[in-house]
Design a protein around this motif. Structure first.
Motif, PDB file in Angstrom:
ATOM      1  N   GLY A  71     -11.877  -5.211   0.628  1.00  0.00           N
ATOM      2  CA  GLY A  71     -11.392  -5.499   1.872  1.00  0.00           C
ATOM      3  C   GLY A  71     -11.298  -6.822   2.436  1.00  0.00           C
ATOM      4  N   TRP A  72     -11.309  -7.699   1.298  1.00  0.00           N
ATOM      5  CA  TRP A  72     -11.473  -9.377   1.641  1.00  0.00           C
ATOM      6  C   TRP A  72      -9.978  -9.492   2.121  1.00  0.00           C
ATOM      7  CZ3 TRP A  72      -9.442  -8.536  -3.166  1.00  0.00           C
ATOM      8  CH2 TRP A  72      -8.450  -9.347  -3.655  1.00  0.00           C
ATOM      9  N   THR A  73      -9.072  -8.960   1.799  1.00  0.00           N
ATOM     10  CA  THR A  73      -7.698  -9.623   2.265  1.00  0.00           C
ATOM     11  C   THR A  73      -7.479  -9.557   3.764  1.00  0.00           C
ATOM     12  OG1 THR A  73      -6.633  -7.399   1.855  1.00  0.00           O
ATOM     13  CG2 THR A  73      -6.573  -8.798  -0.023  1.00  0.00           C
ATOM     14  N   THR A  74      -8.151  -8.887   4.380  1.00  0.00           N
ATOM     15  CA  THR A  74      -8.010  -8.799   5.873  1.00  0.00           C
ATOM     16  C   THR A  74      -9.204  -9.217   6.677  1.00  0.00           C
ATOM     17  OG1 THR A  74      -8.773  -6.458   5.830  1.00  0.00           O
ATOM     18  CG2 THR A  74      -6.389  -6.567   5.810  1.00  0.00           C
ATOM     19  N   ARG A  75     -10.565  -9.297   5.928  1.00  0.00           N
ATOM     20  CA  ARG A  75     -11.624  -9.695   6.628  1.00  0.00           C
ATOM     21  C   ARG A  75     -12.356 -10.704   6.016  1.00  0.00           C
ATOM     22  NH1 ARG A  75     -11.118  -4.318   7.007  1.00  0.00           N
ATOM     23  NH2 ARG A  75     -12.759  -4.117   5.156  1.00  0.00           N
ATOM     24  N   ALA A  76     -11.649 -11.651   5.079  1.00  0.00           N
ATOM     25  CA  ALA A  76     -12.213 -12.676   4.266  1.00  0.00           C
ATOM     26  C   ALA A  76     -12.833 -13.750   5.494  1.00  0.00           C
ATOM     27  CB  ALA A  76     -11.292 -13.521   3.448  1.00  0.00           C
ATOM     28  N   ASP A  77     -13.997 -14.231   5.104  1.00  0.00           N
ATOM     29  CA  ASP A  77     -14.566 -15.309   5.727  1.00  0.00           C
ATOM     30  C   ASP A  77     -13.851 -16.773   5.465  1.00  0.00           C
ATOM     31  OD1 ASP A  77     -16.285 -17.208   6.790  1.00  0.00           O
ATOM     32  OD2 ASP A  77     -17.961 -16.736   6.053  1.00  0.00           O
ATOM     33  N   LEU A  78     -13.247 -17.211   6.202  1.00  0.00           N
ATOM     34  CA  LEU A  78     -12.172 -18.323   5.763  1.00  0.00           C
ATOM     35  C   LEU A  78     -12.800 -19.825   5.732  1.00  0.00           C
ATOM     36  CD1 LEU A  78      -8.705 -17.353   7.886  1.00  0.00           C
ATOM     37  CD2 LEU A  78      -9.479 -16.879   5.298  1.00  0.00           C
ATOM     38  N   LYS A  79     -14.286 -19.617   6.125  1.00  0.00           N
ATOM     39  CA  LYS A  79     -15.094 -20.727   6.140  1.00  0.00           C
ATOM     40  C   LYS A  79     -15.689 -20.791   4.760  1.00  0.00           C
ATOM     41  CE  LYS A  79     -17.747 -19.721   9.468  1.00  0.00           C
ATOM     42  NZ  LYS A  79     -16.972 -18.165  10.032  1.00  0.00           N
ATOM     43  N   ASP A  80     -15.524 -19.786   3.944  1.00  0.00           N
ATOM     44  CA  ASP A  80     -15.967 -19.842   2.634  1.00  0.00           C
ATOM     45  C   ASP A  80     -14.866 -20.233   1.711  1.00  0.00           C
ATOM     46  OD1 ASP A  80     -16.367 -18.932  -0.262  1.00  0.00           O
ATOM     47  OD2 ASP A  80     -18.100 -17.553   0.538  1.00  0.00           O
ATOM     48  N   GLY A 118       0.962  -1.211   0.067  1.00  0.00           N
ATOM     49  CA  GLY A 118       0.192  -0.125   0.001  1.00  0.00           C
ATOM     50  C   GLY A 118       0.815   1.249   0.141  1.00  0.00           C
ATOM     51  N   PHE A 119       2.083   1.390   0.210  1.00  0.00           N
ATOM     52  CA  PHE A 119       2.906   2.505   0.082  1.00  0.00           C
ATOM     53  C   PHE A 119       4.156   2.147  -0.704  1.00  0.00           C
ATOM     54  CE2 PHE A 119       2.770   6.525   2.157  1.00  0.00           C
ATOM     55  CZ  PHE A 119       3.877   7.043   1.781  1.00  0.00           C
ATOM     56  N   LEU A 120       4.525   3.082  -1.507  1.00  0.00           N
ATOM     57  CA  LEU A 120       5.496   2.846  -2.597  1.00  0.00           C
ATOM     58  C   LEU A 120       7.023   2.963  -1.895  1.00  0.00           C
ATOM     59  CD1 LEU A 120       5.139   4.533  -6.069  1.00  0.00           C
ATOM     60  CD2 LEU A 120       5.947   2.413  -5.504  1.00  0.00           C
ATOM     61  N   PHE A 121       7.790   2.065  -2.181  1.00  0.00           N
ATOM     62  CA  PHE A 121       9.241   2.153  -1.918  1.00  0.00           C
ATOM     63  C   PHE A 121       9.913   1.362  -3.021  1.00  0.00           C
ATOM     64  CE2 PHE A 121       7.231   2.467   2.218  1.00  0.00           C
ATOM     65  CZ  PHE A 121       8.215   2.765   3.020  1.00  0.00           C
ATOM     66  N   ASP A 122      10.898   0.476  -2.692  1.00  0.00           N
ATOM     67  CA  ASP A 122      11.549  -0.229  -3.943  1.00  0.00           C
ATOM     68  C   ASP A 122      10.753  -0.905  -4.812  1.00  0.00           C
ATOM     69  OD1 ASP A 122      14.637   0.818  -3.512  1.00  0.00           O
ATOM     70  OD2 ASP A 122      13.828   0.247  -1.654  1.00  0.00           O
ATOM     71  N   ALA A 123       9.663  -1.488  -4.281  1.00  0.00           N
ATOM     72  CA  ALA A 123       8.574  -2.370  -4.870  1.00  0.00           C
ATOM     73  C   ALA A 123       7.561  -2.257  -4.046  1.00  0.00           C
ATOM     74  CB  ALA A 123       8.810  -3.679  -5.112  1.00  0.00           C
ATOM     75  N   ALA A 124       6.128  -2.115  -4.644  1.00  0.00           N
ATOM     76  CA  ALA A 124       4.746  -2.086  -3.672  1.00  0.00           C
ATOM     77  C   ALA A 124       3.865  -2.922  -4.129  1.00  0.00           C
ATOM     78  CB  ALA A 124       4.584  -0.632  -3.732  1.00  0.00           C
ATOM     79  N   ALA A 125       2.947  -2.917  -3.283  1.00  0.00           N
ATOM     80  CA  ALA A 125       1.620  -3.913  -3.716  1.00  0.00           C
ATOM     81  C   ALA A 125       0.523  -3.151  -3.036  1.00  0.00           C
ATOM     82  CB  ALA A 125       1.902  -5.327  -3.148  1.00  0.00           C
ATOM     83  N   ALA A 126      -0.527  -3.136  -3.477  1.00  0.00           N
ATOM     84  CA  ALA A 126      -1.902  -2.774  -3.018  1.00  0.00           C
ATOM     85  C   ALA A 126      -2.779  -3.697  -3.557  1.00  0.00           C
ATOM     86  CB  ALA A 126      -2.099  -1.420  -3.804  1.00  0.00           C
ATOM     87  N   CYS A 127      -3.932  -3.827  -2.271  1.00  0.00           N
ATOM     88  CA  CYS A 127      -4.958  -4.637  -2.487  1.00  0.00           C
ATOM     89  C   CYS A 127      -6.302  -3.734  -2.343  1.00  0.00           C
ATOM     90  CB  CYS A 127      -4.875  -5.662  -1.077  1.00  0.00           C
ATOM     91  SG  CYS A 127      -3.588  -6.516  -1.352  1.00  0.00           S
ATOM     92  N   PHE A 173       5.195  -2.715  -9.307  1.00  0.00           N
ATOM     93  CA  PHE A 173       3.840  -2.642  -8.553  1.00  0.00           C
ATOM     94  C   PHE A 173       3.019  -3.635  -8.905  1.00  0.00           C
ATOM     95  CE2 PHE A 173      -0.341  -0.827  -7.997  1.00  0.00           C
ATOM     96  CZ  PHE A 173      -0.108  -0.169  -6.565  1.00  0.00           C
ATOM     97  N   SER A 174       2.341  -4.283  -7.753  1.00  0.00           N
ATOM     98  CA  SER A 174       1.301  -5.482  -7.836  1.00  0.00           C
ATOM     99  C   SER A 174       0.071  -5.060  -7.441  1.00  0.00           C
ATOM    100  CB  SER A 174       2.066  -6.563  -6.997  1.00  0.00           C
ATOM    101  OG  SER A 174       1.038  -7.724  -7.068  1.00  0.00           O
ATOM    102  N   LEU A 175      -0.973  -5.273  -7.978  1.00  0.00           N
ATOM    103  CA  LEU A 175      -2.149  -4.930  -7.761  1.00  0.00           C
ATOM    104  C   LEU A 175      -3.167  -5.988  -7.440  1.00  0.00           C
ATOM    105  CD1 LEU A 175      -4.555  -2.592  -6.953  1.00  0.00           C
ATOM    106  CD2 LEU A 175      -4.980  -2.784  -9.554  1.00  0.00           C
ATOM    107  N   ALA A 176      -3.944  -6.094  -6.354  1.00  0.00           N
ATOM    108  CA  ALA A 176      -4.889  -7.108  -6.237  1.00  0.00           C
ATOM    109  C   ALA A 176      -6.252  -6.516  -5.854  1.00  0.00           C
ATOM    110  CB  ALA A 176      -4.612  -7.989  -5.083  1.00  0.00           C
ATOM    111  N   THR A 177      -7.291  -6.804  -6.636  1.00  0.00           N
ATOM    112  CA  THR A 177      -8.706  -6.356  -6.516  1.00  0.00           C
ATOM    113  C   THR A 177      -9.717  -7.244  -6.759  1.00  0.00           C
ATOM    114  OG1 THR A 177     -10.041  -4.274  -6.654  1.00  0.00           O
ATOM    115  CG2 THR A 177      -8.943  -5.123  -8.660  1.00  0.00           C
ATOM    116  N   GLY A 178     -11.029  -6.853  -6.561  1.00  0.00           N
ATOM    117  CA  GLY A 178     -12.088  -7.958  -6.685  1.00  0.00           C
ATOM    118  C   GLY A 178     -12.755  -7.316  -8.111  1.00  0.00           C
ATOM    119  N   VAL A 179     -13.468  -8.340  -8.768  1.00  0.00           N
ATOM    120  CA  VAL A 179     -14.238  -7.868 -10.049  1.00  0.00           C
ATOM    121  C   VAL A 179     -15.059  -6.861  -9.673  1.00  0.00           C
ATOM    122  CG1 VAL A 179     -15.725  -8.843 -11.848  1.00  0.00           C
ATOM    123  CG2 VAL A 179     -13.843  -9.938 -10.932  1.00  0.00           C
TER     124      VAL A 179
END
Length: 210
Positions: A174-183, A106-115, A133-139
């Motif tokens: 917000g699924w990367t931090t609050r996903a329902d792991l039973k799903d 979520g913050f740019l350094f030598d490489a960054a990823a945002a979800c 830069f790596s990006l992950a998001t939902g449809v």
């Protein structure tokens, strides 16, 4: 920017294995050069708000719980949002000073990823990306869904950047931090994005043997 998915989700159980410490004067949790700062000064949205809008909650309960959740959420946002940019900028400088090269989700350094990013001025903010830069998001993410992700990827590649963009099905903002792991769908998406980010950082931040 906050939405209902910023406060809804599932609790994750388990035993933390990192350490709580102070970093740049801020409470933080981390291990193996991973630092997770407390950006909200110890405050949090009540846990019952996570499920207040779930489809299996009776409609009458939702009509009561949603306004009640707003009584906590609105002050929470107003109290914390004004200090976020300055705090994150200060923490970023401290990370750079302590252990370059560095990386942060979520913050740019030598490489960054945002979800599932939000609060993005689109497309103006795309030009601010300057490193791998790596990006992950939902449809169907309301702030950065499939169409925006595809447009962003095209723009970044035109800028000559090394980027990867992965769009996941069956998940909410917000699924990367609050996903329902039973799903199983949400759990797989969560596991896949962990692999995505770790693989990306390994590629760009770990020195290759000669």
């Amino acid at each position: 920017m906050a939405c209902e998915n910023c406060v809804r989700g599932a609790l994750h159980t388990g035993t933390p294995v990192g350490n709580e410490t102070k970093f740049d004067g801020v409470d933080a949790y981390g291990n193996f050069k991973v630092i997770l700062p407390d950006l909200f000064n110890g405050s949090r949205v009540p846990l019952w708000a996570l499920t207040s809008l779930d489809k299996d909650v009776p409609i009458l309960h939702r009509l009561v719980l949603f306004p009640a959740a707003l009584l906590f959420i609105v002050p929470f946002v107003l109290r914390n949002r004004p200090r976020q940019n300055a705090l994150i900028t200060s923490l970023a400088a401290a990370v750079r000073a302590s252990a370059p090269p560095g990386a942060a989700v979520g913050f740019l350094f030598d490489a960054a990823a945002a979800c599932h990013p939000s609060g993005v001025s689109f497309p103006a903010d795309l030009a601010l990306v300057e490193r791998p830069f790596s990006l992950a998001t939902g449809v169907k993410d309301p702030y950065f869904g499939k169409s925006r992700a595809e447009e962003a990827e095209k723009k970044w590649k035109e800028m000559g950047l090394e980027v990867e963009v992965v769009v996941y099905d069956g998940v909410e903002h917000g699924w990367t931090t609050r996903a329902d792991l039973k799903d199983p769908v949400q759990r797989k998406a969560r596991d896949d994005v962990v692999s995505q980010v770790l693989t990306f950082f390994t590629k760009y931040l770990i020195p290759k043997e000669a």
